[in-house]
Motif scaffolding. Structure first.
Motif, mmCIF file in Angstrom:
data_model
loop_
_atom_site.group_PDB
_atom_site.id
_atom_site.type_symbol
_atom_site.label_atom_id
_atom_site.label_comp_id
_atom_site.label_asym_id
_atom_site.label_seq_id
_atom_site.Cartn_x
_atom_site.Cartn_y
_atom_site.Cartn_z
ATOM 1 N N SER A 1 0.850 -1.191 0.000
ATOM 2 C CA SER A 1 0.000 0.000 0.000
ATOM 3 C C SER A 1 0.880 1.234 0.000
ATOM 4 O O SER A 1 1.867 1.311 0.718
ATOM 5 N N LYS B 1 -1.098 5.756 2.379
ATOM 6 C CA LYS B 1 -2.257 5.279 3.150
ATOM 7 C C LYS B 1 -3.304 6.385 3.260
ATOM 8 O O LYS B 1 -2.954 7.559 3.256
ATOM 9 N N GLN C 1 4.399 -1.408 3.287
ATOM 10 C CA GLN C 1 3.979 -0.028 3.083
ATOM 11 C C GLN C 1 5.074 0.862 2.550
ATOM 12 O O GLN C 1 6.219 0.745 2.958
#
Length: 526
Positions: free
Chosen positions: A276, A279, A308
């Motif tokens: 991801s 965010k 992330q």
């Protein structure tokens, strides 16, 4: 000097072929999954890396180990050391010991744990990489599910392509290395290219460069489900026995629900990673359907499968750690392997010719086969039936869903004593034990253990069991007639029939039976 061979957490002494071998153990093996028998001298059924940690040669950070094959012995003791409880084994045909191996500097090489032990000259040793073959130590079939939605926009879409390209380069794509394909998620998913289309990094890079931005909502759930179902077929280039991985790139958050897609992917044996980027901010969280979307979609919410990055800029430093994750095949907990996707039913002869002490040896054999598998509610399952003229279900496939409970249930089986009606017992087991699981995802195996002539026909019931999708192994001891054993066994009969004169010989068969089950599982696997 010798080159070290990279092994997995589960490689056992008996899997090695040479008398002395230098191996490299990976980092972070789950200690509770190790099977280790003995102390100092280990039965060859033991995990090598487990034995090395147990004896203090390495820590769970992995490292180089030298394995020395030794003759078998009686009474391997159980000792708790360095977080591993070794187990007792009364006798085994061969053993090994472990000492510290030669340290190699090339461990650093991207997720490549194989290295050539040359004295360090400060210079990095040349990677002896056969260009076409690719990185053989990274076994993976990977779908990059890229974000092609309006969320990401054309400019960040191009940065995403650059990042995927860098990951592809570092993976070491090749005929015997990782294979990759790309699917673009937007309003509707589109498979841009399949695993089989390219096996050279250059071609893959060119194909990634050519990808056009589609735009639309980020229906990542829809794309993930579609990819799990359609992308990994054999005709599209998926390889048997190689972990299937989907790396989902998400800019912001998905427009649809990921939970169902995550379940479908797990059912198909696919390991889902989510990368991801950017965010959702606190203000944006109100627009997200399900705040816990990452945990619902990934293979396991243990932190390993989510990754992330703050933005699409300056992502180079994120390439290598991601590649190392994608190449650690022993961490791919959602892959279907023979260890976590089989049902094994044991049909145990309790006739009076066996006798109480030999019956214990039979139960030891059953335990030793069962303990090689990953037994859980979503993993492999074990059942046991004892027979004389009558049959008694000791426990069914759904009665015990942990390895400890299964092993304790096996230990508690009481010897019946009586006649031998093997045919009836096979029919009973097919109907009552395998019947309830016949539509489940696991492959079904029946191990028939007998020490004598059956009073009834075995051929008909065994054929019916095989027709119902059950692979039959026959294990005969003492007076069991070879014709009966062959009549019961699945094709090819030679490799599904086992025989030993003495009950003490059962122990030596364990590795071959486990190997036989795994071979059948792989041969049958889509």
């Amino acid at each position: 000097s010798l080159a070290s061979t990279a092994i997995t957490c589960f490689t056992r002494g008996l899997d090695l072929r040479k008398g002395t071998e230098d191996v490299l153990c990976p980092a972070n093996c789950p200690l509770w999954q190790f099977y280790v028998f003995g102390d100092g001298v280990y039965a060859s059924l033991s995990s090598i890396c487990g034995a090395a940690i147990h004896s203090g040669v390495i820590t769970s950070a992995g490292g180089a180990v030298r394995v020395q094959t030794l003759p078998g012995q009686d009474n391997y003791p159980a000792v708790n050391a360095n977080g591993i409880q070794s187990q007792v084994l009364s006798r085994w045909a061969s053993s090994f010991s472990v000492t510290a191996g030669t340290k190699n500097t090339a461990l650093e090489a991207v997720g490549r744990s194989v290295s050539t032990a040359r004295p360090s000259t400060g210079k990095r040793p040349k990677k002896t990489l056969d260009k076409k073959a690719g990185n053989k130590d990274c076994k993976a079939d990977i779908a990059f599910l890229i974000d092609g939605s309006y969320n990401i926009g054309q400019r960040r879409f191009n940065l995403q392509k650059n990042f995927v390209g860098k990951v592809a380069v570092m993976l070491g794509i090749g005929t015997e290395g990782p294979h990759v394909g790309v699917v673009q998620a937007s309003e509707h998913p589109k498979i841009e290219f399949y695993l089989k289309n390219f096996t050279a990094t250059k071609e893959v890079l060119f194909a990634i460069k050519e990808l056009g931005f589609r735009g639309g909502n980020s229906n990542t759930g829809k794309a993930l489900k579609y990819t799990a179902q359609k992308f990994f077929s054999l005709e599209n280039g998926a390889r048997k026995g190689i972990p299937k991985i989907i790396v989902v790139f998400l800019d912001g958050w998905p427009s649809d629900d990921l939970e169902e897609a995550g379940i479908v992917a797990r059912e198909f044996g696919v390991n889902v990673f989510i990368v991801s980027v950017a965010k959702p901010t606190t203000e944006e969280l109100g627009m997200v359907q399900d705040i816990g979307f990452i945990d619902k979609a990934v293979c396991r919410s243990n932190g390993f499968f989510s990754y992330q990055m703050p933005t699409w800029f300056g992502t180079t430093k994120y390439v290598k750690p991601l590649v190392q994750k994608l190449c650690s095949h022993e961490q791919m907990l959602c892959s279907k392997t023979c260890y976590n996707s089989v049902n094994i039913g044991f049909l145990i002869d309790g006739s009076s010719s066996v006798g109480e002490s030999n019956f214990r040896l039979v139960l030891d054999f059953v335990s030793n086969v069962a303990k090689a598998f990953e037994i859980s509610d979503i993993g492999s399952k074990v059942a046991a039936v004892q027979f004389t003229y009558d049959q008694r279900t000791e426990f069914g496939f759904t009665d015990h869903v942990t390895k400890e409970k299964v092993l304790s249930a096996i230990r508690n089986i009481r010897y019946m004593s009586g006649g031998t009606a093997t045919g009836d017992a096979i029919s009973f087991t097919t109907r009552n034990v395998f019947g309830p699981v016949k539509d489940g995802p696991n492959k079904n195996f029946l191990l028939v253990l007998t020490d004598g002539q059956s009073y009834d026909d075995v051929r008909g019931p065994a054929a019916a069991a095989q027709k119902a999708g059950i692979t039959v192994f026959s294990v005969g001891v003492a007076w069991a007639p070879l014709d009966d054993l062959k009549d019961m066994a699945s094709e090819p009969r030679e490799s599904h029939t086992f025989f030993t004169r003495e009950f003490t010989g059962l122990e030596q068969m364990v590795p071959d039976i486990i190997r036989g089950i795994c071979k059948d599982f792989l041969d049958s696997k889509q």
